[in-house]
Motif scaffolding. Sequence first.
Motif, mmCIF file in Angstrom:
data_model
loop_
_atom_site.group_PDB
_atom_site.id
_atom_site.type_symbol
_atom_site.label_atom_id
_atom_site.label_comp_id
_atom_site.label_asym_id
_atom_site.label_seq_id
_atom_site.Cartn_x
_atom_site.Cartn_y
_atom_site.Cartn_z
ATOM 1 N N SER A 101 22.175 -45.703 33.544
ATOM 2 C CA SER A 101 23.138 -44.617 33.752
ATOM 3 C C SER A 101 23.281 -44.261 35.230
ATOM 4 O O SER A 101 23.678 -43.148 35.572
ATOM 5 N N ALA A 102 22.996 -45.206 36.100
ATOM 6 C CA ALA A 102 23.021 -44.936 37.543
ATOM 7 C C ALA A 102 24.385 -44.433 38.018
ATOM 8 O O ALA A 102 24.457 -43.526 38.847
ATOM 9 N N GLU A 103 25.470 -44.995 37.500
ATOM 10 C CA GLU A 103 26.791 -44.567 37.950
ATOM 11 C C GLU A 103 27.096 -43.133 37.525
ATOM 12 O O GLU A 103 27.710 -42.381 38.272
ATOM 13 N N ALA A 104 26.659 -42.743 36.336
ATOM 14 C CA ALA A 104 26.838 -41.355 35.896
ATOM 15 C C ALA A 104 26.046 -40.418 36.807
ATOM 16 O O ALA A 104 26.532 -39.355 37.200
ATOM 17 N N LEU A 105 24.831 -40.812 37.168
ATOM 18 C CA LEU A 105 24.013 -40.018 38.083
ATOM 19 C C LEU A 105 24.694 -39.911 39.447
ATOM 20 O O LEU A 105 24.755 -38.833 40.037
ATOM 21 N N PHE A 106 25.233 -41.026 39.927
ATOM 22 C CA PHE A 106 25.951 -41.022 41.203
ATOM 23 C C PHE A 106 27.111 -40.032 41.161
ATOM 24 O O PHE A 106 27.263 -39.200 42.055
ATOM 25 N N LEU A 107 27.932 -40.138 40.121
ATOM 26 C CA LEU A 107 29.105 -39.269 40.027
ATOM 27 C C LEU A 107 28.721 -37.800 39.963
ATOM 28 O O LEU A 107 29.250 -36.977 40.721
ATOM 29 N N ASP A 108 27.819 -37.443 39.065
ATOM 30 C CA ASP A 108 27.421 -36.039 38.940
ATOM 31 C C ASP A 108 26.812 -35.520 40.239
ATOM 32 O O ASP A 108 27.107 -34.399 40.669
ATOM 33 N N SER A 109 25.990 -36.331 40.881
ATOM 34 C CA SER A 109 25.352 -35.905 42.135
ATOM 35 C C SER A 109 26.359 -35.731 43.253
ATOM 36 O O SER A 109 26.347 -34.726 43.978
ATOM 37 N N MET A 110 27.229 -36.703 43.419
ATOM 38 C CA MET A 110 28.215 -36.648 44.504
ATOM 39 C C MET A 110 29.204 -35.507 44.323
ATOM 40 O O MET A 110 29.528 -34.806 45.285
ATOM 41 N N LEU A 111 29.672 -35.310 43.101
ATOM 42 C CA LEU A 111 30.661 -34.247 42.880
ATOM 43 C C LEU A 111 30.066 -32.877 43.176
ATOM 44 O O LEU A 111 30.697 -32.044 43.837
ATOM 45 N N THR A 112 28.851 -32.654 42.735
ATOM 46 C CA THR A 112 28.200 -31.370 43.008
ATOM 47 C C THR A 112 27.907 -31.218 44.496
ATOM 48 O O THR A 112 28.182 -30.171 45.095
ATOM 49 N N ALA A 113 27.385 -32.270 45.114
ATOM 50 C CA ALA A 113 27.080 -32.202 46.546
ATOM 51 C C ALA A 113 28.335 -31.947 47.371
ATOM 52 O O ALA A 113 28.342 -31.101 48.264
ATOM 53 N N ARG A 114 29.416 -32.664 47.067
ATOM 54 C CA ARG A 114 30.647 -32.492 47.842
ATOM 55 C C ARG A 114 31.233 -31.092 47.676
ATOM 56 O O ARG A 114 31.767 -30.525 48.628
ATOM 57 N N ALA A 115 31.125 -30.511 46.493
ATOM 58 C CA ALA A 115 31.616 -29.139 46.299
ATOM 59 C C ALA A 115 30.830 -28.166 47.171
ATOM 60 O O ALA A 115 31.411 -27.299 47.825
ATOM 61 N N PHE A 116 29.507 -28.301 47.188
ATOM 62 C CA PHE A 116 28.679 -27.425 48.008
ATOM 63 C C PHE A 116 28.908 -27.657 49.496
ATOM 64 O O PHE A 116 29.125 -26.711 50.252
ATOM 65 N N GLU A 117 28.847 -28.908 49.927
ATOM 66 C CA GLU A 117 28.880 -29.178 51.361
ATOM 67 C C GLU A 117 30.241 -28.941 51.988
ATOM 68 O O GLU A 117 30.354 -28.904 53.212
ATOM 69 N N ASN A 118 31.263 -28.751 51.163
ATOM 70 C CA ASN A 118 32.606 -28.499 51.686
ATOM 71 C C ASN A 118 33.196 -27.184 51.198
ATOM 72 O O ASN A 118 34.357 -26.897 51.476
ATOM 73 N N THR A 119 32.429 -26.397 50.484
ATOM 74 C CA THR A 119 32.873 -25.120 49.909
ATOM 75 C C THR A 119 34.268 -25.255 49.304
ATOM 76 O O THR A 119 35.186 -24.506 49.633
ATOM 77 N N CYS A 120 34.403 -26.239 48.422
ATOM 78 C CA CYS A 120 35.693 -26.510 47.795
ATOM 79 C C CYS A 120 35.521 -26.733 46.296
ATOM 80 O O CYS A 120 34.411 -26.950 45.809
ATOM 81 N N ALA A 121 36.650 -26.681 45.593
ATOM 82 C CA ALA A 121 36.679 -27.056 44.178
ATOM 83 C C ALA A 121 37.077 -28.518 44.107
ATOM 84 O O ALA A 121 37.909 -28.988 44.892
ATOM 85 N N ILE A 122 36.478 -29.243 43.183
ATOM 86 C CA ILE A 122 36.816 -30.653 42.993
ATOM 87 C C ILE A 122 37.295 -30.851 41.568
ATOM 88 O O ILE A 122 36.628 -30.451 40.612
ATOM 89 N N VAL A 123 38.463 -31.469 41.456
ATOM 90 C CA VAL A 123 39.008 -31.849 40.163
ATOM 91 C C VAL A 123 38.880 -33.368 40.087
ATOM 92 O O VAL A 123 39.589 -34.096 40.787
ATOM 93 N N PHE A 124 37.942 -33.825 39.273
ATOM 94 C CA PHE A 124 37.648 -35.255 39.136
ATOM 95 C C PHE A 124 38.196 -35.730 37.802
ATOM 96 O O PHE A 124 37.751 -35.274 36.748
ATOM 97 N N ALA A 125 39.199 -36.614 37.841
ATOM 98 C CA ALA A 125 39.844 -37.106 36.627
ATOM 99 C C ALA A 125 39.545 -38.589 36.479
ATOM 100 O O ALA A 125 40.056 -39.417 37.234
ATOM 101 N N ASN A 126 38.699 -38.916 35.509
ATOM 102 C CA ASN A 126 38.265 -40.293 35.309
ATOM 103 C C ASN A 126 38.683 -40.785 33.931
ATOM 104 O O ASN A 126 38.919 -39.997 33.014
ATOM 105 N N ALA A 127 38.731 -42.090 33.786
ATOM 106 C CA ALA A 127 39.089 -42.698 32.506
ATOM 107 C C ALA A 127 37.945 -42.557 31.505
ATOM 108 O O ALA A 127 36.777 -42.673 31.861
ATOM 109 N N GLY A 128 38.314 -42.304 30.277
ATOM 110 C CA GLY A 128 37.377 -42.324 29.159
ATOM 111 C C GLY A 128 37.839 -43.381 28.183
ATOM 112 O O GLY A 128 38.948 -43.892 28.289
ATOM 113 N N GLY A 129 36.993 -43.724 27.243
ATOM 114 C CA GLY A 129 37.371 -44.730 26.263
ATOM 115 C C GLY A 129 36.287 -44.903 25.223
ATOM 116 O O GLY A 129 35.331 -44.128 25.175
#
Length: 171
Positions: free
Chosen positions: A72-100
């Motif tokens: 599940s490394a890619e899921a860990l990468f995504l969750d970690s990066m999205l949270t880190a980027r929101a904090f380090e840039n004081t912004c909201a992130i809307v992440f829209a990815n494919a599901g299936g």
Amino acid sequence: MGPERDHLTGSGRDIHEVFDTPIGKVGLLICWDLAFPEAFRELIAQGAKTIIIPTFWTLNDCNEAGLKQNPSAEALFLDSMLTARAFENTCAIVFANAGGPAGKGYAGLSQVTVPFVGPLTKLGGCAEGMGVVDVDMQILEDAEANYGVRADIAREDWHYDYRHKGAEGRL
């Protein structure tokens, strides 16, 4: 990103631009741009409060060595990066990815993430669906008051200048 690396092209020195919306300035990054903090900084330096990231990211995008360490490394990468980027840039992130369908490698994990809280909504693993969430934009002001990121980068004496190549032209 491994599977698409042969198809990626850089924008050279073209800047990422923000656009005005009723909720404030918004920036757009695509997929692998998530891995580059400089792209986010460029957008928030122009006043972006929300950054939208459409993508097609799968759990199979990790190489064999990484998958051996953590399937599940890619899921860990995504969750970690999205949270880190929101904090380090004081912004909201809307992440829209494919599901299936389960078992086909879809990562899903579409979410809206903000500082202090993390994901306000998140679609599970490979689920297809839609999340609707109200974002109180005051949280971004509160995060900036706490961390001062935008204030720091706006200073005349801001000291980070990205120099990615050394004297020999190598990273």
